[in-house]
Motif scaffolding. Structure first.
Motif, PDB file in Angstrom:
ATOM      1  N   VAL A  92      25.283  32.526  -3.119  1.00 44.81           N
ATOM      2  CA  VAL A  92      24.457  32.935  -4.278  1.00 44.81           C
ATOM      3  C   VAL A  92      24.906  34.242  -4.949  1.00 44.81           C
ATOM      4  N   LEU A  93      25.560  35.229  -4.556  1.00 42.75           N
ATOM      5  CA  LEU A  93      25.910  36.452  -5.116  1.00 42.75           C
ATOM      6  C   LEU A  93      27.166  35.912  -5.849  1.00 42.75           C
ATOM      7  N   THR A  94      28.018  35.223  -5.266  1.00 43.41           N
ATOM      8  CA  THR A  94      29.161  34.670  -6.227  1.00 43.41           C
ATOM      9  C   THR A  94      29.014  33.913  -7.251  1.00 43.41           C
ATOM     10  N   ALA A  95      28.082  32.844  -7.275  1.00 47.77           N
ATOM     11  CA  ALA A  95      27.693  32.231  -8.277  1.00 47.77           C
ATOM     12  C   ALA A  95      27.031  32.889  -9.426  1.00 47.77           C
ATOM     13  N   LEU A 143      16.764  44.571   3.238  1.00 44.08           N
ATOM     14  CA  LEU A 143      16.403  44.270   1.769  1.00 44.08           C
ATOM     15  C   LEU A 143      16.591  45.078   0.468  1.00 44.08           C
ATOM     16  N   PRO A 144      16.554  46.167   0.952  1.00 41.57           N
ATOM     17  CA  PRO A 144      17.165  47.149  -0.239  1.00 41.57           C
ATOM     18  C   PRO A 144      18.429  47.228  -0.584  1.00 41.57           C
ATOM     19  N   ARG A 145      19.415  46.842   0.475  1.00 39.39           N
ATOM     20  CA  ARG A 145      20.818  46.745   0.583  1.00 39.39           C
ATOM     21  C   ARG A 145      21.058  45.414  -0.133  1.00 39.39           C
ATOM     22  N   ALA A 146      20.296  44.271   0.316  1.00 39.64           N
ATOM     23  CA  ALA A 146      20.707  43.192  -0.486  1.00 39.64           C
ATOM     24  C   ALA A 146      20.320  43.095  -1.952  1.00 39.64           C
ATOM     25  N   ALA A 147      19.351  43.835  -2.375  1.00 45.08           N
ATOM     26  CA  ALA A 147      18.821  43.845  -3.678  1.00 45.08           C
ATOM     27  C   ALA A 147      19.820  44.662  -4.579  1.00 45.08           C
ATOM     28  N   SER A 148      20.218  45.909  -3.907  1.00 43.57           N
ATOM     29  CA  SER A 148      21.282  46.719  -4.541  1.00 43.57           C
ATOM     30  C   SER A 148      22.787  45.904  -4.650  1.00 43.57           C
ATOM     31  N   LEU A 149      23.199  45.038  -3.714  1.00 52.91           N
ATOM     32  CA  LEU A 149      23.998  44.213  -3.593  1.00 52.91           C
ATOM     33  C   LEU A 149      24.087  43.244  -4.630  1.00 52.91           C
ATOM     34  N   TYR A 150      22.901  42.683  -4.924  1.00 51.76           N
ATOM     35  CA  TYR A 150      22.588  41.430  -5.874  1.00 51.76           C
ATOM     36  C   TYR A 150      22.861  42.116  -7.011  1.00 51.76           C
ATOM     37  N   ASP A 151      22.185  43.152  -7.361  1.00 50.10           N
ATOM     38  CA  ASP A 151      22.337  43.981  -8.821  1.00 50.10           C
ATOM     39  C   ASP A 151      23.853  44.377  -9.266  1.00 50.10           C
ATOM     40  N   PRO A 202      17.594  47.470  -8.673  1.00 48.44           N
ATOM     41  CA  PRO A 202      17.173  47.628  -6.930  1.00 48.44           C
ATOM     42  C   PRO A 202      16.009  48.099  -6.895  1.00 48.44           C
ATOM     43  N   ILE A 203      15.484  48.931  -7.396  1.00 45.19           N
ATOM     44  CA  ILE A 203      14.150  49.542  -7.320  1.00 45.19           C
ATOM     45  C   ILE A 203      13.124  48.410  -7.572  1.00 45.19           C
ATOM     46  N   LEU A 204      13.350  47.841  -8.698  1.00 43.50           N
ATOM     47  CA  LEU A 204      12.318  46.969  -9.144  1.00 43.50           C
ATOM     48  C   LEU A 204      12.212  45.633  -8.181  1.00 43.50           C
ATOM     49  N   THR A 205      13.445  45.154  -7.966  1.00 45.31           N
ATOM     50  CA  THR A 205      13.579  43.936  -6.986  1.00 45.31           C
ATOM     51  C   THR A 205      13.030  44.275  -5.607  1.00 45.31           C
TER      52      THR A 205
END
Length: 458
Positions: free
Chosen positions: A26-29, A150-158, A347-350
């Motif tokens: 998902v991150l790569t796509a 979750l916060p790290r995943a959200a930050s990584l996604y962003d 990241p905060i909003l997510t």
């Protein structure tokens, strides 16, 4: 007989890779798709300016691209759940890639009319948002599967999205300058095709990515009920509603910057698309750094204070500096600082959205909030193009910058924003005012992993 420890380690390693694979997909796509968005962000306004010579028409093209995004997010949440997030992501990318490829193809054939450009951009707007939303709502489940907080995943996604935007902007500015905007659009189409291939292969068999099969069939009555459930949840939460209204205003103002004000400023004062690409790339790179920094230390910081500071630094200053200077260096420094500020926002909003919304309602609530924050984007480019042609670039920049500043004071003024720092309930408990979760939601709601502290997108 005891199994040798080395074999256990190898098996554990393989299992960990399998657990992390869908999140990495998902991150790569998303990175590939957003790289394409960056090409569109620079390529389409310059294509419109080159072929029409009118800021007003460039703004109208942006309007045609943004309005269908709003329409698709207003009604798309229940459909995404039932069709399946993987299928929606694939179909979205394929349709967007085909529509974007048609623009330079028709132009080379000498048959592209202005209305055709507007119609094709409307198609990309209509189909792009559901695909991005489908990938976005998968993140909590895939993070839990991968054992990632979750916060790290959200930050990584962003952060991945910011990095893709930085790379895409830099490449797009150079390509527009040296090869032309039509070449950029062909490459943009190719990125959507690659994203579709990644999701096709990487999310096969992931339960949360498949169609919902245990709920009632989607009749018009059930569809309206599902849609109403998402909006009712959003409007009962004062914090989520306040976030939506604020980001709705700032998104419209940001659309005026990216689709009209920055391209016109770059053309008239800064030397062309290469300068625009540099500015957008530096902004995105610093936003990437801000997102990564927040992912590393953000759990220990008060969210409301960080969010307010990020918006104050990243909001109005670029407009004011652009209005007062005709050189690249001051704006470059300002956009670098703005990027750091903006990097902490998503990241905060997510995290707030993921923590407060049950999984069973996530597609519907995220769809409702995304529709809300996009409500003004169709008007951003249209209004900016009109104002630039009527009153000039500098007054428009100053006026929009002033409105942006006033909007970003909201977290410091309204008490409901204190909920950003509240300890979240589990999703089942987090339904405000005693609301219930419909049985038509996807599978079984599970607690969203997160820290002990407490998304529409900017």
């Amino acid at each position: 007989m005891t199994v040798p420890g080395g074999n256990e380690t190898a098996a554990d390693t393989g299992a960990a890779k399998n657990a992390r694979g869908p999140l990495a997909t998902v991150l790569t796509a998303n990175a590939v798709s957003i790289t394409g968005n960056s090409l569109t962000l620079i390529g389409v306004p310059w294509f419109a300016l080159d072929t029409t010579g009118s800021p007003g028409k460039a703004g109208f093209v942006a309007f045609c691209a943004a309005l269908p995004v709003l329409l698709s997010t207003l009604a798309g949440g229940p459909v995404i759940d039932r069709l399946g997030r993987r299928r929606v992501s694939i179909a979205s990318d394929l349709v967007c890639g085909l529509a974007l490829a048609m623009i330079p193809l028709l132009h080379h054939l000498g048959v592209l009319e202005f209305w055709m450009l507007c119609a094709l951009m409307a198609v990309t707007g209509l189909f792009h948002a559901p695909g991005e939303m489908a990938r976005h709502v998968l993140v909590p489940d895939l993070a839990q599967r991968a054992g990632t907080a979750l916060p790290r995943a959200a930050s990584l996604y962003d952060a991945v999205a910011r990095g893709a935007r930085m790379t895409g902007a830099a490449v797009a500015g150079l390509l527009v300058a040296f090869l032309g905007a039509d070449t950029v659009l062909f490459l943009d189409a190719a990125t959507f095709g690659l994203s579709a291939l990644l999701v096709t292969a990487g999310l096969r068999g992931v339960p949360s990515a498949e169609p919902m099969r245990d709920g009632p069939r989607l009749s018009p009555a059930r569809y309206r009920a599902d849609l109403r459930e998402g909006y009712a949840y959003l409007f009962r939460s004062r914090l989520l509603l306040g976030i939506m209204v604020m980001v709705m205003v700032t998104n419209g103002l940001a659309q005026s910057w990216s689709s009209v004000l920055l391209p016109v400023h770059a053309r008239e004062e800064l030397g062309g698309p290469a300068a625009q690409g540099l500015l957008v790339s530096v902004f995105a790179g610093c936003a990437l750094a801000g997102a990564l920094l927040y992912g590393a230390v953000g759990v220990r910081l008060p969210r409301r204070a960080v969010f307010a500071a990020g918006f104050l630094v990243g909001g109005a200053p670029p407009y004011v500096v652009a209005a007062l200077t005709d050189t690249t260096a001051p704006l470059l420094v300002t956009l670098a600082a703005a990027g750091f500020g903006v990097g902490v926002l998503n990241p905060i909003l997510t995290t707030v959205m993921y923590e407060q919304v049950p999984e069973a309602l996530r597609s519907r609530v995220v769809g409702a909030s995304t529709a809300g924050v996009l409500l003004t984007t169709p008007l951003g480019g249209l209004a900016a193009g009109f104002l630039v042609e009527r009153v000039g670039l500098t007054p428009t920049l100053l006026g929009i910058g002033g409105l942006y500043f006033l909007t970003t004071l909201a977290p410091l003024v309204f008490p409901s924003w204190r909920g950003m720092d509240a300890t979240p309930a589990t999703p089942a408990e987090g339904i405000p005012d005693g609301g219930s979760v419909s049985s038509s939601g996807p599978s079984t709601p599970a607690p969203v992993p997160g820290p002990g502290g407490t998304r529409p997108r900017r």
